[in-house]
Motif scaffolding. Structure first.
Motif, short mmCIF file in Angstrom:
data_model
loop_
_atom_site.label_atom_id
_atom_site.label_comp_id
_atom_site.label_asym_id
_atom_site.label_seq_id
_atom_site.Cartn_x
_atom_site.Cartn_y
_atom_site.Cartn_z
N ALA A 10 0.84 -1.19 0.00
CA ALA A 10 0.00 0.00 0.00
C ALA A 10 0.87 1.24 0.00
O ALA A 10 1.98 1.24 0.54
N THR A 46 -4.65 7.05 -1.17
CA THR A 46 -4.10 5.71 -0.94
C THR A 46 -4.18 4.85 -2.19
O THR A 46 -5.02 5.05 -3.07
N ASP A 47 -3.32 3.86 -2.21
CA ASP A 47 -3.27 2.91 -3.32
C ASP A 47 -2.89 1.56 -2.73
O ASP A 47 -1.83 1.43 -2.12
N TYR A 48 -3.76 0.57 -2.91
CA TYR A 48 -3.54 -0.75 -2.33
C TYR A 48 -3.36 -1.79 -3.43
O TYR A 48 -3.99 -1.72 -4.49
N ASP A 82 -4.32 -5.28 -4.92
CA ASP A 82 -5.65 -5.87 -4.93
C ASP A 82 -5.86 -6.89 -3.80
O ASP A 82 -6.93 -6.93 -3.18
N SER A 83 -4.85 -7.69 -3.52
CA SER A 83 -5.01 -8.75 -2.53
C SER A 83 -5.09 -8.21 -1.10
O SER A 83 -5.45 -8.94 -0.18
N LYS A 112 -6.73 -5.16 -0.40
CA LYS A 112 -7.90 -4.29 -0.25
C LYS A 112 -8.93 -4.93 0.68
O LYS A 112 -9.26 -6.10 0.55
N GLY A 113 -9.43 -4.14 1.60
CA GLY A 113 -10.43 -4.61 2.54
C GLY A 113 -9.86 -5.27 3.78
O GLY A 113 -10.57 -5.44 4.77
N ARG A 114 -8.59 -5.63 3.74
CA ARG A 114 -7.97 -6.26 4.91
C ARG A 114 -6.92 -5.35 5.55
O ARG A 114 -6.75 -5.35 6.76
N THR A 151 -5.11 -1.46 6.03
CA THR A 151 -5.37 -0.03 5.98
C THR A 151 -4.08 0.73 6.26
O THR A 151 -3.44 0.50 7.29
#
Length: 114
Positions: A48, A56-58, A60-61, A63-65, A67
């Motif tokens: 990230a 921010t830029d995450y 893909d794997s 994202k959602g987990r 921060t």
């Protein structure tokens, strides 16, 4: 620029860890900070990134987990990692990017047991 990461350790699958990175030295107000990781036998990959304005830029794997957050006054960037999986096991590195280049800190090991 020096970067010091902390917060790694051993955690069970499904658990959480929070990594923190403190930047010191000549820090520019316009900069990106971020986290990368490198698992055994694999290339270093982006986790990230966060700009000085908070964009921010995450990967893909993550994202959602995961921060990412930063405190410009304290010159820190944190990575909150939730729902950890064994495949998240890696050495995690923080970095700092400004117009002069990219700086890396020493990594902190995260081990997720199944």
């Amino acid at each position: 620029v020096q970067l010091q990461a902390s917060g790694g350790g051993l955690v069970q699958a499904g658990g959480s860890l929070r990594l923190s990175c403190l930047a010191s030295g000549n820090i520019f107000s316009i900069s990106d900070m971020g986290w990368y990781r490198q698992a055994p036998g694999k290339q270093r990959e982006k986790v990230a990134l966060i700009g000085s304005g908070g964009l921010t830029d995450y990967a893909d794997s993550m994202k959602g987990r995961f921060t990412i957050s930063r405190d410009n006054d304290k010159k820190t960037v944190d990575l909150q990692m939730n729902s950890l999986k064994p495949e998240d096991t890696a050495v995690y590195y923080c970095n700092y990017i400004d117009r002069r280049g990219t700086y890396w800190g020493h990594g902190t090991l995260v081990t997720v047991s199944s």
